[in-house]
Design a protein around this motif. Sequence first.
Motif, PDB file in Angstrom:
ATOM      1  N   ASN A  23       0.813  -1.224   0.000  1.00 48.18           N
ATOM      2  CA  ASN A  23       0.000   0.000   0.000  1.00 48.18           C
ATOM      3  C   ASN A  23       0.846   1.273   0.000  1.00 48.18           C
ATOM      4  N   GLU A  24       2.136   1.159  -0.300  1.00 51.44           N
ATOM      5  CA  GLU A  24       2.936   2.357  -0.532  1.00 51.44           C
ATOM      6  C   GLU A  24       2.622   2.881  -1.922  1.00 51.44           C
ATOM      7  N   ALA A  25       2.689   4.214  -2.086  1.00 56.82           N
ATOM      8  CA  ALA A  25       2.224   4.816  -3.335  1.00 56.82           C
ATOM      9  C   ALA A  25       3.028   6.048  -3.707  1.00 56.82           C
ATOM     10  N   VAL A  26       2.889   6.435  -4.978  1.00 57.53           N
ATOM     11  CA  VAL A  26       3.414   7.708  -5.462  1.00 57.53           C
ATOM     12  C   VAL A  26       2.281   8.473  -6.115  1.00 57.53           C
ATOM     13  N   ILE A  27       2.384   9.783  -6.088  1.00 62.62           N
ATOM     14  CA  ILE A  27       1.475  10.663  -6.828  1.00 62.62           C
ATOM     15  C   ILE A  27       2.299  11.327  -7.919  1.00 62.62           C
ATOM     16  N   ILE A  28       1.785  11.293  -9.147  1.00 61.92           N
ATOM     17  CA  ILE A  28       2.488  11.891 -10.281  1.00 61.92           C
ATOM     18  C   ILE A  28       1.635  13.001 -10.869  1.00 61.92           C
ATOM     19  N   ASP A  29       2.220  14.192 -10.971  1.00 62.30           N
ATOM     20  CA  ASP A  29       1.601  15.366 -11.609  1.00 62.30           C
ATOM     21  C   ASP A  29       0.261  15.746 -10.972  1.00 62.30           C
ATOM     22  N   PRO A  30       0.288  16.298  -9.767  1.00 61.82           N
ATOM     23  CA  PRO A  30      -0.957  16.656  -9.085  1.00 61.82           C
ATOM     24  C   PRO A  30      -1.583  17.921  -9.687  1.00 61.82           C
ATOM     25  N   GLY A  31      -2.493  17.723 -10.604  1.00 60.46           N
ATOM     26  CA  GLY A  31      -3.141  18.847 -11.282  1.00 60.46           C
ATOM     27  C   GLY A  31      -4.399  19.326 -10.592  1.00 60.46           C
ATOM     28  N   VAL A  52       1.729   7.541   0.969  1.00 59.53           N
ATOM     29  CA  VAL A  52       2.384   8.214  -0.146  1.00 59.53           C
ATOM     30  C   VAL A  52       3.870   8.403   0.164  1.00 59.53           C
ATOM     31  N   LYS A  53       4.728   7.899  -0.720  1.00 61.51           N
ATOM     32  CA  LYS A  53       6.178   7.959  -0.511  1.00 61.51           C
ATOM     33  C   LYS A  53       6.850   9.092  -1.296  1.00 61.51           C
ATOM     34  N   TYR A  54       6.309   9.372  -2.505  1.00 59.04           N
ATOM     35  CA  TYR A  54       6.944  10.363  -3.364  1.00 59.04           C
ATOM     36  C   TYR A  54       5.892  11.185  -4.096  1.00 59.04           C
ATOM     37  N   LEU A  55       6.240  12.430  -4.404  1.00 62.33           N
ATOM     38  CA  LEU A  55       5.491  13.282  -5.319  1.00 62.33           C
ATOM     39  C   LEU A  55       6.390  13.539  -6.518  1.00 62.33           C
ATOM     40  N   LEU A  56       6.035  12.950  -7.660  1.00 62.11           N
ATOM     41  CA  LEU A  56       6.871  13.012  -8.851  1.00 62.11           C
ATOM     42  C   LEU A  56       6.228  13.902  -9.900  1.00 62.11           C
ATOM     43  N   ALA A  79       8.839  16.842  -3.180  1.00 58.13           N
ATOM     44  CA  ALA A  79       8.519  16.980  -4.603  1.00 58.13           C
ATOM     45  C   ALA A  79       9.790  16.829  -5.428  1.00 58.13           C
ATOM     46  N   TYR A  80       9.689  16.046  -6.522  1.00 57.71           N
ATOM     47  CA  TYR A  80      10.837  15.732  -7.377  1.00 57.71           C
ATOM     48  C   TYR A  80      10.580  16.251  -8.781  1.00 57.71           C
ATOM     49  N   LEU A  81      11.570  16.959  -9.349  1.00 56.91           N
ATOM     50  CA  LEU A  81      11.471  17.551 -10.686  1.00 56.91           C
ATOM     51  C   LEU A  81      12.865  17.610 -11.289  1.00 56.91           C
ATOM     52  N   ASN A  82      12.948  17.531 -12.620  1.00 55.14           N
ATOM     53  CA  ASN A  82      14.241  17.737 -13.284  1.00 55.14           C
ATOM     54  C   ASN A  82      14.610  19.223 -13.206  1.00 55.14           C
ATOM     55  N   GLN A  83      15.879  19.486 -12.916  1.00 54.11           N
ATOM     56  CA  GLN A  83      16.331  20.855 -12.681  1.00 54.11           C
ATOM     57  C   GLN A  83      16.116  21.776 -13.879  1.00 54.11           C
ATOM     58  N   LEU A  84      16.178  21.220 -15.094  1.00 47.60           N
ATOM     59  CA  LEU A  84      16.016  22.056 -16.289  1.00 47.60           C
ATOM     60  C   LEU A  84      14.614  22.646 -16.399  1.00 47.60           C
TER      61      LEU A  84
END
Length: 212
Positions: A23-31, A52-56, A79-84
């Motif tokens: 039941n571990e989870a990630v959320i991707i692109d919370p719009g 929830v483990k990560y926000l990607l 929250a994780y994002l590419n630096q560019l």
Amino acid sequence: MIHSFTFSPFQENTYVIADETTNEAVIIDPGCYEQIEKETLWRFIETHKLTVKYLLLTHAHLDHVFGVAYVKRKFGVKAYLNQLDMVIYNDVASRCALFGLRGYEPSEIDEFIQEGDQFLFGNTVLDTLFVPGHAPGHVAFVNHAEHYVVGGDVLFRGSVGRTDLPYCSYSDLMSSIRTKLYTLPDDYTVYPGHMAPTTIGREKQTNPYVKL
């Protein structure tokens, strides 16, 4: 388990991916823009008793990051994002003002990600692909065990991400699709940032913008 929500006036797809053994989870692109959308996401997490483990973030266009501050605060995650893509992320408030969108809450990005990074939650692994073009720091998240990719706004069913926005590159987008996504097996499902899912094989054969 992968579950999608369609949020905001931009009809953006937000994804929750959960490992069914832990039941571990990630959320991707919370719009999630409206409060009711944020609560819908929270209720889903609570109902399924997910941790929830990560926000990607695949990229930083405003429709994909409306709910970053809410998710970080509500679930206590980074929250994780590419630096560019920081040049885009730092401009979200002004872009919201341009569209007449009120109530956006800025929040810091905690960690930068790049191709090759892995996110483990329970027995599930997501690999990071660098797929610029629609945005300079655009990434996608691939689950090789379950044969799918959460691709953001790179490849759609019968279409591709737009490249008429600041910092976009048509040539980079085409290269990302051909050299990164189209090298995945045909049976991989593509979960895009907008519209319905598709498959790599379908798009190779029928996509009018880039097919092999």
